[in-house]
Design a protein around this motif. Structure first.
Motif, PDB file in Angstrom:
ATOM      1  N   LYS A  29       0.884  -1.059  -0.142  1.00  0.00           N
ATOM      2  CA  LYS A  29      -0.277  -0.080   0.093  1.00  0.00           C
ATOM      3  C   LYS A  29       0.919   1.177   0.045  1.00  0.00           C
ATOM      4  O   LYS A  29       1.731   1.502   0.996  1.00  0.00           O
ATOM      5  CB  LYS A  29      -1.005  -0.196   1.210  1.00  0.00           C
ATOM      6  CG  LYS A  29      -1.809   0.921   1.401  1.00  0.00           C
ATOM      7  CD  LYS A  29      -2.995   0.703   2.446  1.00  0.00           C
ATOM      8  CE  LYS A  29      -4.084   1.658   2.439  1.00  0.00           C
ATOM      9  NZ  LYS A  29      -4.811   1.359   3.730  1.00  0.00           N
ATOM     10  N   TYR A 133      -2.695  -7.203   8.474  1.00  0.00           N
ATOM     11  CA  TYR A 133      -3.138  -6.451   7.278  1.00  0.00           C
ATOM     12  C   TYR A 133      -4.756  -6.217   7.081  1.00  0.00           C
ATOM     13  O   TYR A 133      -5.150  -5.044   7.072  1.00  0.00           O
ATOM     14  CB  TYR A 133      -3.009  -7.194   6.027  1.00  0.00           C
ATOM     15  CG  TYR A 133      -1.850  -7.227   5.289  1.00  0.00           C
ATOM     16  CD1 TYR A 133      -1.529  -6.436   4.165  1.00  0.00           C
ATOM     17  CD2 TYR A 133      -0.391  -7.727   6.013  1.00  0.00           C
ATOM     18  CE1 TYR A 133      -0.537  -6.479   3.506  1.00  0.00           C
ATOM     19  CE2 TYR A 133       0.415  -7.529   5.370  1.00  0.00           C
ATOM     20  CZ  TYR A 133       0.574  -6.910   3.938  1.00  0.00           C
ATOM     21  OH  TYR A 133       1.805  -6.678   3.414  1.00  0.00           O
ATOM     22  N   THR A 134      -5.692  -7.160   8.034  1.00  0.00           N
ATOM     23  CA  THR A 134      -7.104  -6.912   7.693  1.00  0.00           C
ATOM     24  C   THR A 134      -7.496  -5.745   8.730  1.00  0.00           C
ATOM     25  O   THR A 134      -8.436  -5.093   8.717  1.00  0.00           O
ATOM     26  CB  THR A 134      -7.735  -8.029   7.804  1.00  0.00           C
ATOM     27  OG1 THR A 134      -7.455  -8.750   9.179  1.00  0.00           O
ATOM     28  CG2 THR A 134      -7.766  -9.103   6.728  1.00  0.00           C
ATOM     29  N   TYR A 138      -5.322  -2.379   5.973  1.00  0.00           N
ATOM     30  CA  TYR A 138      -6.440  -2.307   5.004  1.00  0.00           C
ATOM     31  C   TYR A 138      -7.572  -1.307   5.448  1.00  0.00           C
ATOM     32  O   TYR A 138      -8.187  -0.958   4.826  1.00  0.00           O
ATOM     33  CB  TYR A 138      -7.041  -3.757   4.516  1.00  0.00           C
ATOM     34  CG  TYR A 138      -6.365  -4.454   3.635  1.00  0.00           C
ATOM     35  CD1 TYR A 138      -5.149  -3.785   2.771  1.00  0.00           C
ATOM     36  CD2 TYR A 138      -6.167  -5.757   3.688  1.00  0.00           C
ATOM     37  CE1 TYR A 138      -4.373  -4.664   2.284  1.00  0.00           C
ATOM     38  CE2 TYR A 138      -5.537  -6.336   3.214  1.00  0.00           C
ATOM     39  CZ  TYR A 138      -4.609  -5.935   2.146  1.00  0.00           C
ATOM     40  OH  TYR A 138      -3.750  -6.775   1.364  1.00  0.00           O
ATOM     41  N   ASP A 141      -6.101   4.848   5.610  1.00  0.00           N
ATOM     42  CA  ASP A 141      -5.487   5.307   4.568  1.00  0.00           C
ATOM     43  C   ASP A 141      -4.426   6.293   5.228  1.00  0.00           C
ATOM     44  O   ASP A 141      -4.703   7.066   6.029  1.00  0.00           O
ATOM     45  CB  ASP A 141      -6.193   6.313   3.859  1.00  0.00           C
ATOM     46  CG  ASP A 141      -7.247   5.477   2.883  1.00  0.00           C
ATOM     47  OD1 ASP A 141      -6.614   4.415   2.408  1.00  0.00           O
ATOM     48  OD2 ASP A 141      -8.399   5.923   2.542  1.00  0.00           O
TER      49      ASP A 141
END
Length: 160
Positions: A29, A133-134, A138, A141
């Protein structure tokens, strides 16, 4: 050594049962850092999990991670938990370096390097990465690296 109903039992030290799983990967990301968007390959994190009790021991985040930084994190962990008898890791450049091999030789650690394209062999840290990650990467931002570190640090305290 102690004798029981079933015979002689040898007590092993806690170190003989300990194994850490390590993984260093890019976050996948991009983030805004000093007014520039950095590609995902430059934003990396290094995670260490204790396989015995599934405790997350470290999350190190930076634009790039070197083997020196990996060793610094392992030294910091060793101050609290000591070095494990084994370390399982993937075959990435940061973890498969001569510096990590020297550290393993110095502290008598067995390095277990998983086969390429077989993440199931390092399942404890892979499970932790999926959760990280989750629940963190994710869900937000990020505007800068400081924000990534701060949110990850708060989540790390809650996770353990």
């Amino acid at each position: 050594m102690e004798k029981s109903f079933f015979g002689v039992i040898e007590w092993k030290s806690a170190r003989s049962y300990s194994r850490f799983s390590l993984e260093s990967i890019s976050a996948g990301k991009p983030i805004l850092w000093r007014y520039h968007w950095w590609p995902a390959d430059d934003f990396a994190h290094f995670n260490v999990v204790d396989d015995y009790n599934l405790e997350a021991l470290a999350i190190e985040l930076n634009l790039n991670l070197t083997s020196k930084r990996v060793i610094r994190v392992l030294d910091r962990i060793s101050l609290k938990k000591g070095y494990p008898s084994k370390m399982r890791m993937d075959n990435g450049l940061k973890l498969n370096s001569t510096k990590v091999a020297e550290l393993a030789e110095e502290y008598n650690l067995d390095l277990e390097i998983i086969q390429p394209k077989k993440p199931i062999q390092n399942s404890f840290v892979e499970c932790f990465n999926r959760t990280f990650y989750t629940e963190v990467l994710y869900m937000h931002d990020f505007r800068n690296l400081y924000e990534v570190r701060e949110i990850s640090r708060n989540w790390f305290r809650e996770f353990n």
